[in-house]
Design a protein around this motif. Structure first.
Motif, PDB file in Angstrom:
ATOM      1  N   VAL A 134       0.834  -1.199   0.000  1.00  0.00           N
ATOM      2  CA  VAL A 134       0.000   0.000   0.000  1.00  0.00           C
ATOM      3  C   VAL A 134       0.871   1.252   0.000  1.00  0.00           C
ATOM      4  O   VAL A 134       1.736   1.413   0.867  1.00  0.00           O
ATOM      5  N   ILE A 135       0.645   2.117  -0.985  1.00  0.00           N
ATOM      6  CA  ILE A 135       1.393   3.365  -1.075  1.00  0.00           C
ATOM      7  C   ILE A 135       0.399   4.524  -0.995  1.00  0.00           C
ATOM      8  O   ILE A 135      -0.525   4.605  -1.803  1.00  0.00           O
ATOM      9  N   ALA A 136       0.583   5.397  -0.001  1.00  0.00           N
ATOM     10  CA  ALA A 136      -0.301   6.558   0.139  1.00  0.00           C
ATOM     11  C   ALA A 136       0.368   7.755  -0.524  1.00  0.00           C
ATOM     12  O   ALA A 136       1.525   8.062  -0.225  1.00  0.00           O
ATOM     13  N   ILE A 137      -0.335   8.417  -1.450  1.00  0.00           N
ATOM     14  CA  ILE A 137       0.249   9.602  -2.098  1.00  0.00           C
ATOM     15  C   ILE A 137      -0.355  10.873  -1.500  1.00  0.00           C
ATOM     16  O   ILE A 137      -1.496  10.883  -1.052  1.00  0.00           O
ATOM     17  N   ASP A 138       0.432  11.941  -1.525  1.00  0.00           N
ATOM     18  CA  ASP A 138      -0.063  13.256  -1.108  1.00  0.00           C
ATOM     19  C   ASP A 138      -0.856  13.835  -2.261  1.00  0.00           C
ATOM     20  O   ASP A 138      -0.429  14.791  -2.909  1.00  0.00           O
ATOM     21  N   GLY A 139      -1.985  13.266  -2.531  1.00  0.00           N
ATOM     22  CA  GLY A 139      -2.800  13.711  -3.653  1.00  0.00           C
ATOM     23  C   GLY A 139      -4.120  12.985  -3.600  1.00  0.00           C
ATOM     24  O   GLY A 139      -4.346  12.182  -2.690  1.00  0.00           O
ATOM     25  N   ASN A 140      -4.994  13.263  -4.588  1.00  0.00           N
ATOM     26  CA  ASN A 140      -6.306  12.627  -4.565  1.00  0.00           C
ATOM     27  C   ASN A 140      -6.355  11.418  -5.491  1.00  0.00           C
ATOM     28  O   ASN A 140      -5.363  11.040  -6.118  1.00  0.00           O
ATOM     29  N   PHE A 141      -7.538  10.816  -5.588  1.00  0.00           N
ATOM     30  CA  PHE A 141      -7.710   9.614  -6.412  1.00  0.00           C
ATOM     31  C   PHE A 141      -7.331   9.864  -7.869  1.00  0.00           C
ATOM     32  O   PHE A 141      -6.660   9.034  -8.497  1.00  0.00           O
ATOM     33  N   ASP A 142      -7.759  11.001  -8.408  1.00  0.00           N
ATOM     34  CA  ASP A 142      -7.504  11.276  -9.831  1.00  0.00           C
ATOM     35  C   ASP A 142      -6.008  11.308 -10.125  1.00  0.00           C
ATOM     36  O   ASP A 142      -5.541  10.782 -11.134  1.00  0.00           O
ATOM     37  N   GLU A 143      -5.260  11.907  -9.202  1.00  0.00           N
ATOM     38  CA  GLU A 143      -3.796  11.949  -9.371  1.00  0.00           C
ATOM     39  C   GLU A 143      -3.195  10.552  -9.242  1.00  0.00           C
ATOM     40  O   GLU A 143      -2.282  10.174  -9.988  1.00  0.00           O
ATOM     41  N   ALA A 144      -3.729   9.782  -8.309  1.00  0.00           N
ATOM     42  CA  ALA A 144      -3.238   8.408  -8.133  1.00  0.00           C
ATOM     43  C   ALA A 144      -3.476   7.580  -9.394  1.00  0.00           C
ATOM     44  O   ALA A 144      -2.598   6.836  -9.843  1.00  0.00           O
ATOM     45  N   LEU A 145      -4.665   7.757  -9.970  1.00  0.00           N
ATOM     46  CA  LEU A 145      -4.985   6.983 -11.180  1.00  0.00           C
ATOM     47  C   LEU A 145      -4.072   7.377 -12.340  1.00  0.00           C
ATOM     48  O   LEU A 145      -3.616   6.512 -13.100  1.00  0.00           O
ATOM     49  N   ASN A 146      -3.772   8.664 -12.467  1.00  0.00           N
ATOM     50  CA  ASN A 146      -2.852   9.090 -13.531  1.00  0.00           C
ATOM     51  C   ASN A 146      -1.495   8.423 -13.379  1.00  0.00           C
ATOM     52  O   ASN A 146      -0.903   7.953 -14.365  1.00  0.00           O
TER      53      ASN A 146
END
Ligand code: F0G
Length: 355
Positions: free
Chosen positions: A127-139
């Motif tokens: 599991v990797i948590a990004i400092d961003g939202n779902f849309d950024e994660a999907l990109n």
């Protein structure tokens, strides 16, 4: 019959299942369509809820994930990856564990329900948590999977939509035909796309004779399809649908226009009201995002947009246990503590009874 377990075996003729596709199953699908007598009476409708929270990982995502993972195995892939607001990651992690695949999930830091995170970790995903939202994660996930030997298992993977359409088949089977209206929460817009595909295919196969109107509901702070443009900073208590740029936008808009349906938004307050109403008046506990379907139906009823007695099926996409913090936060008070005696307990019981 154990070999008919799960959606791959049961709906094989409607799915891209070949002789080489492993019939993976954790007993996904076959969820109940529950009649809601109290809300039906209150709203003047014939209301049902498709309780997808009873899938093996507690959400509808299992239907699409079993198909996507089976095809990944068939194609010789050893690693799957997705971006997720939580449920997709739980489903991906479970089916990857079952099939011995490596699973990598990207989640928006701080915006995923506790139960979903616990699931992904328990099933052994990275599991990797990004400092961003779902849309950024999907990109990010789309870029990585386009360049690495890793299978993308978000709903832009067409096998996900194929598996998820099975829920529409079950709604028709339970009612004997399609409902008048199918109400559904919309986030990345894969599920509304899948249901519409399912309803059309079932009718074409002669298994149902009508099509429902598709009513999609987004959270007011994350309603790009309602506004007609992406929302750069989506916000809602319903973290599952905290999405500002839905990947399956075209599928959703097509479902709405072809079915003479609609897309609208519901506020967080309306979502939480519907969420509590379902639990307290029907005994059905779903997660906040799921209650957007009922919140939308209540809104449409109040606007006079629903014919009396209409047969409505609300999709409850995920289990209430996924997000315990919301339920506890709404109650607003701790359980009352008293000494361990019958008298002390009875004092509270009689007080409550006479309130
Ligand atoms: N309801 C729940 C509980 C969800 O988890 C999701 C999506 C939706 C509704 C919306 O479905 O995206 O097909 O329109 N959850 C995704 C995830 C984004 O990562 O678990 P959609």
């Amino acid at each position: 019959n154990d070999r008919q377990t799960g959606i791959l075996a049961r709906y094989r003729e409607f799915l891209p299942v070949t002789d080489k596709t492993p019939l993976v199953s954790l007993h996904e699908g076959n969820t109940p369509l529950i009649h809601a007598p109290n809300l039906s009476k209150q709203l003047g409708l014939e209301l049902y809820v498709k309780y997808e929270g009873l899938n093996p990982t507690g959400s509808f995502k299992d239907r699409g994930m079993v198909m996507a993972v089976a095809k990944a195995v068939e194609e010789g892939s050893t690693t799957i990856m997705c971006a997720s607001t939580g449920n997709t990651s739980a489903a991906a992690a479970a089916y990857a564990a079952r099939c011995g695949l490596r699973c990598i999930v990207l989640i928006p830091s701080g915006n995923i329900a506790l139960g979903k995170l616990a699931q992904a970790i328990a099933y052994g995903a990275e599991v990797i948590a990004i400092d961003g939202n779902f849309d950024e994660a999907l990109n990010i996930v789309r870029e990585i999977t386009a360049n690495e030997p890793i299978t993308l298992v978000n709903s832009v993977n067409p096998y996900r939509i194929e598996g998820q359409k099975s829920a529409a088949f079950e709604v028709c089977d339970a009612l004997g035909d399609a409902p008048d209206i199918l109400a559904i929460p919309v986030g990345n817009a894969g599920n509304i796309t899948a249901y519409w595909k399912g309803f059309k295919e079932y009718k074409a196969a002669g298994k149902s004779s009508s099509l429902p109107r598709m009513f999609g509901f987004q959270a007011a702070g994350a309603a790009p399809l309602v506004h007609g443009e992406p929302v750069p900073h989506p916000e809602t208590v319903a973290t599952a649908i905290r999405i500002g740029n839905p990947a399956s936008k075209d599928g959703a808009l097509n479902a709405i226009s072809e079915s003479n349906g609609l897309i609208d938004s519901v506020t967080d307050e309306e979502i939480l009201q519907a969420y509590q109403l379902l639990a307290k008046s029907e005994g059905v506990f779903c997660e906040p995002a799921s209650a957007a379907s009922l919140a939308g139906i209540i809104k449409k009823k109040e606007q006079g947009k629903l014919p009396k007695g209409a047969k409505v099926a609300c999709v409850l996409t995920g289990n209430g246990l996924k997000d315990p913090n919301i339920a506890l936060g709404l109650v607003g008070e701790e359980p009352r503590s008293v000494p361990a005696t019958r008298e002390a307990v009875m004092a509270l019981v009689s007080q409550k009874g006479s309130e």
